[in-house]
Design a protein around this motif. Structure first.
Motif, PDB file in Angstrom:
ATOM      1  N   ASP A   2       0.833  -1.213   0.000  1.00 26.07           N
ATOM      2  CA  ASP A   2       0.000   0.000   0.000  1.00 26.07           C
ATOM      3  C   ASP A   2       0.867   1.263   0.000  1.00 26.07           C
ATOM      4  O   ASP A   2       0.544   2.245  -0.666  1.00 26.07           O
ATOM      5  N   LEU A   3       1.950   1.216   0.784  1.00 29.94           N
ATOM      6  CA  LEU A   3       2.848   2.381   0.826  1.00 29.94           C
ATOM      7  C   LEU A   3       3.454   2.642  -0.542  1.00 29.94           C
ATOM      8  O   LEU A   3       3.567   3.789  -0.976  1.00 29.94           O
ATOM      9  N   ILE A   4       3.816   1.558  -1.208  1.00 27.27           N
ATOM     10  CA  ILE A   4       4.437   1.705  -2.535  1.00 27.27           C
ATOM     11  C   ILE A   4       3.422   2.311  -3.497  1.00 27.27           C
ATOM     12  O   ILE A   4       3.717   3.270  -4.223  1.00 27.27           O
ATOM     13  N   ARG A   5       2.214   1.762  -3.475  1.00 29.26           N
ATOM     14  CA  ARG A   5       1.184   2.248  -4.399  1.00 29.26           C
ATOM     15  C   ARG A   5       0.864   3.726  -4.109  1.00 29.26           C
ATOM     16  O   ARG A   5       0.754   4.533  -5.025  1.00 29.26           O
ATOM     17  N   GLU A   6       0.770   4.051  -2.833  1.00 32.79           N
ATOM     18  CA  GLU A   6       0.384   5.411  -2.468  1.00 32.79           C
ATOM     19  C   GLU A   6       1.464   6.441  -2.802  1.00 32.79           C
ATOM     20  O   GLU A   6       1.186   7.524  -3.303  1.00 32.79           O
ATOM     21  N   HIS A   7       2.724   6.088  -2.516  1.00 35.76           N
ATOM     22  CA  HIS A   7       3.784   7.103  -2.633  1.00 35.76           C
ATOM     23  C   HIS A   7       4.646   6.954  -3.873  1.00 35.76           C
ATOM     24  O   HIS A   7       5.281   7.934  -4.285  1.00 35.76           O
ATOM     25  N   ALA A   8       4.705   5.756  -4.434  1.00 35.63           N
ATOM     26  CA  ALA A   8       5.660   5.554  -5.536  1.00 35.63           C
ATOM     27  C   ALA A   8       5.002   5.111  -6.831  1.00 35.63           C
ATOM     28  O   ALA A   8       5.687   5.004  -7.859  1.00 35.63           O
ATOM     29  N   GLY A   9       3.727   4.820  -6.822  1.00 34.30           N
ATOM     30  CA  GLY A   9       3.068   4.392  -8.060  1.00 34.30           C
ATOM     31  C   GLY A   9       3.411   2.962  -8.406  1.00 34.30           C
ATOM     32  O   GLY A   9       3.623   2.127  -7.523  1.00 34.30           O
ATOM     33  N   ARG A  10       3.503   2.698  -9.716  1.00 34.75           N
ATOM     34  CA  ARG A  10       3.664   1.311 -10.156  1.00 34.75           C
ATOM     35  C   ARG A  10       5.093   0.991 -10.578  1.00 34.75           C
ATOM     36  O   ARG A  10       5.616  -0.077 -10.331  1.00 34.75           O
ATOM     37  N   GLU A  11       5.698   1.975 -11.269  1.00 33.84           N
ATOM     38  CA  GLU A  11       7.026   1.688 -11.851  1.00 33.84           C
ATOM     39  C   GLU A  11       8.032   2.774 -11.500  1.00 33.84           C
ATOM     40  O   GLU A  11       7.661   3.923 -11.254  1.00 33.84           O
ATOM     41  N   THR A  12       9.285   2.362 -11.543  1.00 34.94           N
ATOM     42  CA  THR A  12      10.397   3.308 -11.361  1.00 34.94           C
ATOM     43  C   THR A  12      11.386   3.098 -12.507  1.00 34.94           C
ATOM     44  O   THR A  12      11.706   1.954 -12.841  1.00 34.94           O
ATOM     45  N   ALA A  13      11.813   4.197 -13.072  1.00 37.41           N
ATOM     46  CA  ALA A  13      12.788   4.106 -14.171  1.00 37.41           C
ATOM     47  C   ALA A  13      14.132   4.634 -13.673  1.00 37.41           C
ATOM     48  O   ALA A  13      14.214   5.761 -13.169  1.00 37.41           O
ATOM     49  N   GLU A  14      15.145   3.792 -13.797  1.00 38.18           N
ATOM     50  CA  GLU A  14      16.485   4.222 -13.379  1.00 38.18           C
ATOM     51  C   GLU A  14      17.279   4.617 -14.616  1.00 38.18           C
ATOM     52  O   GLU A  14      17.321   3.869 -15.606  1.00 38.18           O
ATOM     53  N   ILE A  15      17.908   5.773 -14.526  1.00 38.00           N
ATOM     54  CA  ILE A  15      18.663   6.279 -15.677  1.00 38.00           C
ATOM     55  C   ILE A  15      20.127   6.412 -15.271  1.00 38.00           C
ATOM     56  O   ILE A  15      20.434   7.010 -14.227  1.00 38.00           O
ATOM     57  N   SER A  30       7.136   6.293 -12.938  1.00 42.70           N
ATOM     58  CA  SER A  30       7.504   6.588 -14.328  1.00 42.70           C
ATOM     59  C   SER A  30       6.422   6.168 -15.327  1.00 42.70           C
ATOM     60  O   SER A  30       6.454   6.589 -16.478  1.00 42.70           O
ATOM     61  N   GLU A  31       5.455   5.352 -14.877  1.00 46.03           N
ATOM     62  CA  GLU A  31       4.384   4.966 -15.803  1.00 46.03           C
ATOM     63  C   GLU A  31       3.550   6.177 -16.223  1.00 46.03           C
ATOM     64  O   GLU A  31       2.842   6.131 -17.236  1.00 46.03           O
ATOM     65  N   LYS A  32       3.668   7.276 -15.477  1.00 43.87           N
ATOM     66  CA  LYS A  32       2.884   8.478 -15.814  1.00 43.87           C
ATOM     67  C   LYS A  32       3.661   9.408 -16.758  1.00 43.87           C
ATOM     68  O   LYS A  32       3.141  10.453 -17.146  1.00 43.87           O
ATOM     69  N   ALA A  33       4.907   9.051 -17.038  1.00 40.93           N
ATOM     70  CA  ALA A  33       5.740   9.955 -17.858  1.00 40.93           C
ATOM     71  C   ALA A  33       5.256   9.978 -19.301  1.00 40.93           C
ATOM     72  O   ALA A  33       4.760   8.973 -19.828  1.00 40.93           O
ATOM     73  N   THR A  34       5.413  11.136 -19.932  1.00 38.43           N
ATOM     74  CA  THR A  34       5.052  11.273 -21.352  1.00 38.43           C
ATOM     75  C   THR A  34       6.173  12.005 -22.068  1.00 38.43           C
ATOM     76  O   THR A  34       7.118  12.494 -21.427  1.00 38.43           O
ATOM     77  N   ASP A  35       6.104  12.067 -23.376  1.00 38.34           N
ATOM     78  CA  ASP A  35       7.002  12.881 -24.211  1.00 38.34           C
ATOM     79  C   ASP A  35       8.477  12.617 -23.943  1.00 38.34           C
ATOM     80  O   ASP A  35       9.267  13.554 -23.806  1.00 38.34           O
ATOM     81  N   GLY A  36       8.848  11.386 -23.830  1.00 36.57           N
ATOM     82  CA  GLY A  36      10.265  11.030 -23.725  1.00 36.57           C
ATOM     83  C   GLY A  36      10.932  11.406 -22.422  1.00 36.57           C
ATOM     84  O   GLY A  36      12.164  11.506 -22.351  1.00 36.57           O
ATOM     85  N   ALA A  37      10.148  11.626 -21.367  1.00 37.65           N
ATOM     86  CA  ALA A  37      10.767  11.930 -20.070  1.00 37.65           C
ATOM     87  C   ALA A  37      11.556  10.736 -19.553  1.00 37.65           C
ATOM     88  O   ALA A  37      12.511  10.890 -18.783  1.00 37.65           O
ATOM     89  N   VAL A  38      11.137   9.555 -19.967  1.00 36.14           N
ATOM     90  CA  VAL A  38      11.908   8.350 -19.612  1.00 36.14           C
ATOM     91  C   VAL A  38      12.636   7.889 -20.874  1.00 36.14           C
ATOM     92  O   VAL A  38      12.002   7.431 -21.835  1.00 36.14           O
ATOM     93  N   PRO A  39      13.949   8.012 -20.935  1.00 36.80           N
ATOM     94  CA  PRO A  39      14.695   7.619 -22.142  1.00 36.80           C
ATOM     95  C   PRO A  39      14.514   6.138 -22.450  1.00 36.80           C
ATOM     96  O   PRO A  39      14.212   5.336 -21.543  1.00 36.80           O
ATOM     97  N   ASP A  40      14.748   5.771 -23.679  1.00 34.50           N
ATOM     98  CA  ASP A  40      14.558   4.375 -24.104  1.00 34.50           C
ATOM     99  C   ASP A  40      15.491   3.422 -23.368  1.00 34.50           C
ATOM    100  O   ASP A  40      15.160   2.261 -23.139  1.00 34.50           O
ATOM    101  N   ASP A  41      16.694   3.920 -23.006  1.00 34.76           N
ATOM    102  CA  ASP A  41      17.640   3.007 -22.351  1.00 34.76           C
ATOM    103  C   ASP A  41      17.485   2.978 -20.823  1.00 34.76           C
ATOM    104  O   ASP A  41      18.318   2.400 -20.122  1.00 34.76           O
ATOM    105  N   ALA A  42      16.451   3.596 -20.310  1.00 38.94           N
ATOM    106  CA  ALA A  42      16.234   3.553 -18.850  1.00 38.94           C
ATOM    107  C   ALA A  42      15.871   2.137 -18.414  1.00 38.94           C
ATOM    108  O   ALA A  42      15.251   1.388 -19.181  1.00 38.94           O
TER     109      ALA A  42
END
Lengths: 260, 296
Positions: free
Chosen positions: B218-231, B264-276
């Motif tokens: 629940d904490l993860i869902r509430e504060h961090a969403g579903r995914e994290t992208a590491e760059i 990062s699942e909410k990111a749009t317009d290339g905010a998450v690079p392809d190699d993340a």
């Protein structure tokens, strides 16, 4: 599990802490006993036979070896109570975190300190008798009065182990024990009537020496060998008051040190 | 029913506030992980619960006993496993246990010692001095010592701090068994994985107070969403990626040599690079976002 009581000084808590001391003592009793037996022999040889054979004929009608042999009981008591309580308490608290473990159990600081002081005093009461036994091999005659000596030693040790615990709870670093040893313990054991009678001291020094609990122990032990006197009750009372005062001081200092 | 209740608890040490208005309930039969960085106030909270520290203000009830007045009675029903090894090293394994069985007023000391030896898997080492044991064995013994009287409540203060991964896993297995047996556990830790694996609920603590609490998922869902992208990349690239993500209202945290765009699942317009490297959001993300501290 038995019910833990809320009252003060529960015997189960005190014996529990003492059982830890006994378990540890089983690992080092040989070294402690060795030094407790050998030290009075060295003192008796050095002072009793050395001084007695060369410079001092006798004191107050006693052979010097008898005078020193009875006096050294006090030295054994202060050494086997003040030092173990100072260093033992400091090490258990600061280095081994032993008291954190014990105080996480249903034991309070008053019970912890009482158990520590009782255990050290029992040991000192026992080891304090060794010089007397050794002195018998050097000519001291046994007497029935000596049967009370373990009690005198025990009560005196209560005071000095309480003092040691209070000191350990007060000093900032282990090196600070040097000040205590030099300024308190050495004068206390030297000016107690062990090696020379205090009635030969200047008035001020004699009055100060009479405040020394060890002097009262020396008097009691000497009288146990050569005949009790009525003022011995006063000597014993001084030791009891000293023991109670130091026990309460130790509890107070340790509560300040151990409870945040 | 709550095994532990703390209400508005404050504790200061001269000019340092260690616990700052702490409110904490631990329901009976659950395992609560108290997760926070070093200096968050976790160990002070533990000491408050054993009566080894006295609160300046607030109310503390443990197993129905009000502290500090009834701390001794409460301690009789709780077991404490400390952060630091404070076993008697010259004494045998069984003597270490029997001393504490007596301190806890256990009626059948021999039976309690045998049970604890079995729990710690040290029956064949019972006559050995503690300084002959390995680090893992000593930790197991420390845990068994805290359980020698079968307490209703167990306080574990950083139970695996400084241990290598193999020993840590061994300890986790023992703690998990305890949890399975229905004991109430309060476990302070600054290891994310430890809290995530063992705790029914996690309370995030920083600066002396709880800032969030719930089941790890629940904490993860509430504060961090579903995914994290590491760059990963040179500092210039990371700064640029951070700027883009933050412009979209995404939260970015440092992740060692990388940055992590949380949610990062909410990111749009290339905010998450392809190699993340995209992974499931974790409790570590929550921890770092909420405490501002790097996780361990």
């Amino acid at each position: 599990m038995s019910k833990v009581g809320a009252r003060r000084l529960e015997p189960a808590a005190i014996t529990g802490v003492m059982s830890r001391e006994v378990a540890n003592f089983r690992t080092f009793w040989k070294a402690t006993t060795f030094s407790s037996v050998l030290e009075p022999i060295i003192y008796l040889l050095a002072f009793g036979l050395g001084l007695g054979a060369t410079l001092v004929d006798g004191v107050g009608g006693l052979e010097y070896v008898e005078f020193v042999g009875t006096g050294i009981v006090a030295t054994a008591v202060i050494f086997s109570s003040a030092f173990p309580s100072m260093f033992g308490t400091f090490v258990k608290h600061r280095f081994q975190n032993t008291y954190d473990a014990i105080l996480a159990a249903p034991v309070d600081v008053e019970e912890l300190v009482t158990a520590e002081v009782l255990w050290i005093s029992l040991r000192a009461g026992f080891y304090g008798c060794f010089p007397l036994i050794v002195a018998m091999f050097f000519g001291l005659d046994p007497a029935f009065g000596m049967l009370l000596v373990p009690i005198f030693c025990f009560v005196t040790a209560l005071g000095f182990s309480g003092m040691g615990v209070a000191t350990a709870a007060t000093v900032g670093k282990i090196d600070h024990f040097n000040y205590v040893t030099t300024l308190a313990i050495t004068p206390l054991f030297l000016v107690a009537g062990t090696f020379f009678p205090i009635d030969q001291l200047p008035d001020g020094a004699r009055a100060a020496a009479e405040l020394n609990p060890l002097y009262h122990l020396v008097e009691l032990v000497r009288h146990s060998a050569f005949g009790y006197e009525s003022k011995d009750l006063l000597h014993f009372l001084v030791l009891v008051v000293f023991a109670i005062a130091m026990w309460r001081l130790a509890v107070n200092r340790m509560e300040k040190r151990l409870i945040d | 029913m709550n095994a532990i209740e703390m209400r508005g608890v404050h504790k200061t040490f001269e000019d340092i506030t260690a616990v700052d208005g702490l409110d904490l309930d631990v329901p009976a039969g659950t395992c609560l992980g108290l997760l926070g960085p070093n200096g968050a106030g976790k160990s002070t909270s533990m000491r408050l619960l054993t009566g080894q520290a006295i609160a300046d203000d607030g109310e503390i009830t443990v197993l129905g006993h009000e502290l500090p007045e009834e701390a001794k009675v409460a301690r009789g029903q709780m077991g404490v496993v400390p952060q630091l090894d404070n076993l008697d090293v010259d004494v045998t394994v069984e003597d270490n246990l029997s001393v504490f069985a007596r301190l806890y007023r256990v009626k059948d000391v021999g039976e309690a010692v045998n049970r604890s030896l079995k729990l710690a898997r040290l029956t064949d080492r019972r006559k050995d001095a503690v300084d002959k044991l390995s680090g893992g064995m000593r930790r197991r013994l420390l845990l068994a010592r805290g359980l020698v009287h079968e307490p209703k409540l167990v306080l574990l203060d950083e139970p695996t701090v400084g241990l290598d991964p193999q020993i840590r896993t061994e300890l986790w297995s023992l703690i998990d068994n305890l949890r399975g047996a229905g004991s109430t556990i309060l476990m302070s830790t600054h290891y994310i994985e430890e809290a995530q694996r063992l705790a029914d609920e996690v309370a995030l603590m920083t600066n002396g107070k709880i800032i969030s609490r719930g089941k790890p998922s629940d904490l993860i869902r509430e504060h961090a969403g579903r995914e994290t992208a590491e760059i990963y990349g040179p500092p210039d690239r990371l700064a640029e990626a951070r700027e883009k993500a933050e412009a979209q209202g995404l939260r970015v945290r440092p992740a060692g040599p990388a940055i992590a765009i949380v949610g990062s699942e909410k990111a749009t317009d290339g905010a998450v690079p392809d190699d993340a490297v995209v992974r499931a959001a974790s409790l570590e993300d929550v921890f770092v976002l909420l405490t501002g501290e790097e996780a361990e």
